[in-house]
Write an enzyme that holds these catalytic residues in place. Structure first.
Site, mmCIF file in Angstrom:
data_model
loop_
_atom_site.group_PDB
_atom_site.id
_atom_site.type_symbol
_atom_site.label_atom_id
_atom_site.label_comp_id
_atom_site.label_asym_id
_atom_site.label_seq_id
_atom_site.Cartn_x
_atom_site.Cartn_y
_atom_site.Cartn_z
ATOM 1 N N GLU A 109 -9.879 -7.257 10.296
ATOM 2 C CA GLU A 109 -10.465 -6.347 11.292
ATOM 3 C C GLU A 109 -11.692 -5.621 10.732
ATOM 4 O O GLU A 109 -12.409 -4.959 11.477
ATOM 5 C CB GLU A 109 -9.433 -5.303 11.724
ATOM 6 N N ASP A 132 -1.942 -3.914 -7.041
ATOM 7 C CA ASP A 132 -1.101 -3.856 -8.234
ATOM 8 C C ASP A 132 0.220 -4.604 -8.001
ATOM 9 O O ASP A 132 0.832 -4.490 -6.925
ATOM 10 C CB ASP A 132 -0.815 -2.374 -8.540
HETATM 11 C C1 NOJ Z 1 -0.352 -3.204 -13.647
HETATM 12 C C2 NOJ Z 1 -1.387 -2.218 -14.057
HETATM 13 O O1 NOJ Z 1 -2.568 -2.895 -14.402
HETATM 14 C C3 NOJ Z 1 -0.809 -1.432 -15.211
HETATM 15 O O2 NOJ Z 1 -1.768 -0.614 -15.820
HETATM 16 C C4 NOJ Z 1 0.366 -0.652 -14.710
HETATM 17 O O3 NOJ Z 1 0.987 -0.006 -15.803
HETATM 18 C C5 NOJ Z 1 1.386 -1.547 -14.023
HETATM 19 N N1 NOJ Z 1 0.785 -2.505 -13.146
HETATM 20 C C6 NOJ Z 1 2.380 -0.735 -13.215
HETATM 21 O O4 NOJ Z 1 1.758 -0.186 -12.090
#
Ligand code: NOJ
Ligand code: CA
Length: 538
Positions: free
Chosen positions: A263, A212
């Site tokens: 790894e 993310d």
């Molecule tokens: C991207 C994620 O796909 C989304 O759903 C989220 O709200 C934001 N990042 C923050 O983590």
């Protein structure tokens, strides 16, 4: 006599099977909405496990599961309280281990979501940082002294300033909701802890992670003002947001994570990198960094041949420079469903089907969002049922993302088979007419979108030109053509994005079409508006 040439050392390339991710079809499971096993109205790991045969039947190679961790619940699980545990809503660690074991036995890889940019405000580190400003935990976030104004002009992507106050008056940074304080990745304790998290899950047999906000972990070291405001109409962040995103040091994090994955042979990392410049995005997938970074051009393009052609070509060119495959996206849990984006109803469905055939032909790794194979539209969720902080923080001005996160319809019974009989109401309301989209119904229907996906995936597996050919992109008016040349055969995908039927040359046979109305005669194919076809040469 010709001079003898010394044998070149052969690079220690991993066996092809370990690079499965180069052309894998990845199915994104929104866990909370996939299948509820125990009747609490919330999708869970046991429910997903019971549906693995469906994913095998559909023909995907891997699944990416949205966050399964204990969470504060402020942002659909993207506010994590404990990175090495399972949220009780979804089951326990044994359930997850059983899921991974079953999936692997069925030939499916499991990719987990990992969220390193921010924690939940309920995370023990943040709680300790609140309680004691001089604690080591406080240095793991971005705090600033109490003052009238926030420390800089950064905005939260969910609306409003990116700074909120602690009860004792300090400021803390959150690029998303206030319940998601940003971590300070310049503190080595943060990196050390994430190393442990990665190993924890890799030791349990997962095949990788979707990362993310992979472009945001490191901030400008002086937290200076951004030169401009981000506009949601852009493809991603650019120079106007230069202080917040895409700092050069962030690449060191990915080198570190890559070394850990190395790894565990056969594991991979795919990053969410929302930058407008795809050349910058591709840099996250240099050979010693993330294996893939999403290309979001198609999901952000309207129904326009020039935009699609540009999105495809730009991504192919950008990722070729680093030797990484393109990971294509037409749908995910953050954007309106493609059926609705492309016009809704019959029109939107026809276009979504056609766009999917294009995506599945392209070289690289397509990511399919659960429910797109059922042509689900964006659901209308009543305001009082909405949970997305984007809706609430914008005072209702932005619709939010709940409408693409509504539970899956599995059958035509009341409740559409999401939960067992007699269960609690689903966590988001399912529209009354969704039995028309149910898996059971579409399985019986040779013309359904589900049947189209299944056929397309079977053909993609049988014809390497689809998914791993050399692509040549061209347009003629509103018709987009991508010729995919494999080692032994060539398949061309033609997508008619115009309003009129297009006559296109057919160099061989029609492998698959997104509609039954394609007419094939005398070396040409009559391709109706909003349809696509796969043509096998020879
Ligand atoms: C991207 C994620 O796909 C989304 O759903 C989220 O709200 C934001 N990042 C923050 O983590
Ligand atoms: Ca449940």
């Amino acid at each position: 006599m010709a001079p003898r040439l010394a044998a070149l050392p052969s690079p220690a390339a991993p066996a092809p099977s370990q690079e499965w991710w180069r052309d894998a079809v990845v199915y994104q499971v929104y866990l909370r909405s996939f299948a509820d096993s125990n009747g609490d109205g919330i999708g869970d790991i046991a429910g997903l496990r019971s549906r693995l045969p469906y994913l095998v039947w559909l023909g995907v190679d891997a699944l990416w599961i949205n966050p399964h961790y204990p969470s504060g619940g402020a942002d659909g699980g993207y506010d994590i309280v404990d990175y090495r545990a399972v949220d009780p809503d979804y089951g326990d660690l044994a359930d997850l281990e059983a899921l991974v074991a079953d999936a692997n036995q069925l030939g499916l890889k499991v990719i987990l979501d990992v969220v390193p940019n921010h924690t939940s405000d309920q995370h023990p580190w943040f709680q300790q940082a609140l309680a004691d400003p001089s604690s080591p935990e406080a240095n793991r976030y971005h705090f600033a002294e109490a003052s009238e104004e926030p420390p800089n002009n950064w905005q939260s992507l969910f609306g409003g300033p990116a700074w909120s106050r602690t009860p004792d008056g300090r400021w803390y940074l959150h690029l998303f909701a206030p319940e998601q304080p940003d971590l300070n990745w310049r503190d080595p304790a943060v990196a050390d802890d994430f190393d442990q998290t990665l190993r924890f899950w890799l030791d349990r047999g997962v095949s990788g992670f979707r990362v993310d906000v992979a472009y945001g972990l490191i901030k400008d070291d002086q937290l200076r003002d951004n030169p401009g405001a981000y506009s949601p109409t852009l493809f991603g962040h650019g120079p106007e947001q230069a202080m917040t995103w895409n700092q050069p040091e962030v690449h060191d994090v990915w080198r570190r994570w890559r070394a850990i994955c190395d790894e565990y042979p056969g594991t991979m990392l795919v990053g969410e990198v929302c930058l407008s410049d795809l050349d910058q995005v591709a840099l996250y997938s240099r050979p010693d960094e993330l294996h893939q970074s999403f290309s979001f051009r198609l999901i952000k393009s309207g129904w326009d041949a020039a935009a699609f052609a540009d999105g495809v070509q730009t991504a192919l060119d950008a990722f070729a420079t680093v030797g990484a495959p393109v990971s294509w996206v037409l749908g995910n849990h953050d954007k309106d469903r493609q059926v609705s984006r492309f016009g809704g109803g019959t029109l939107g469905t026809a276009r979504a089907r056609a766009a999917t055939l294009l995506m599945l032909a392209l070289p690289g790794s397509p990511y399919l969002y659960a429910g797109d194979e059922l042509a689900l539209p964006q659901a209308v969720v009543p305001d009082e049922a909405k949970l997305d902080p984007i809706f609430h923080r914008s005072g209702g001005a932005r619709a939010g993302r709940d409408g693409c996160r509504v539970p899956m319809p599995w059958n035509e019974a009341p409740g559409v088979g999401f939960s067992p009989d007699g269960a609690a109401a689903p966590w988001l309301p399912i529209p009354d007419d969704w039995s028309q989209h149910a898996v059971s119904r579409q399985t019986r229907d040779g013309g359904s979108t589900l049947t189209l996906y299944r056929r397309a995936l079977a053909l993609r597996a049988a014809h390497p030109a689809l998914g791993s050919g050399r692509a040549t992109v061209s347009t003629s008016g509103d018709v987009l053509t991508v010729r995919c040349a494999g080692d032994d055969e060539t398949v061309t995908c033609v997508l008619n994005m115009g309003a009129d039927t297009a006559l296109v040359p057919n160099p061989g046979t029609v492998l698959l079409a997104s509609t039954t109305h394609v007419k094939n005669a005398h070396g040409t194919v009559a391709l109706p508006a909003d349809t696509a076809v796969w043509l096998l040469e020879g």
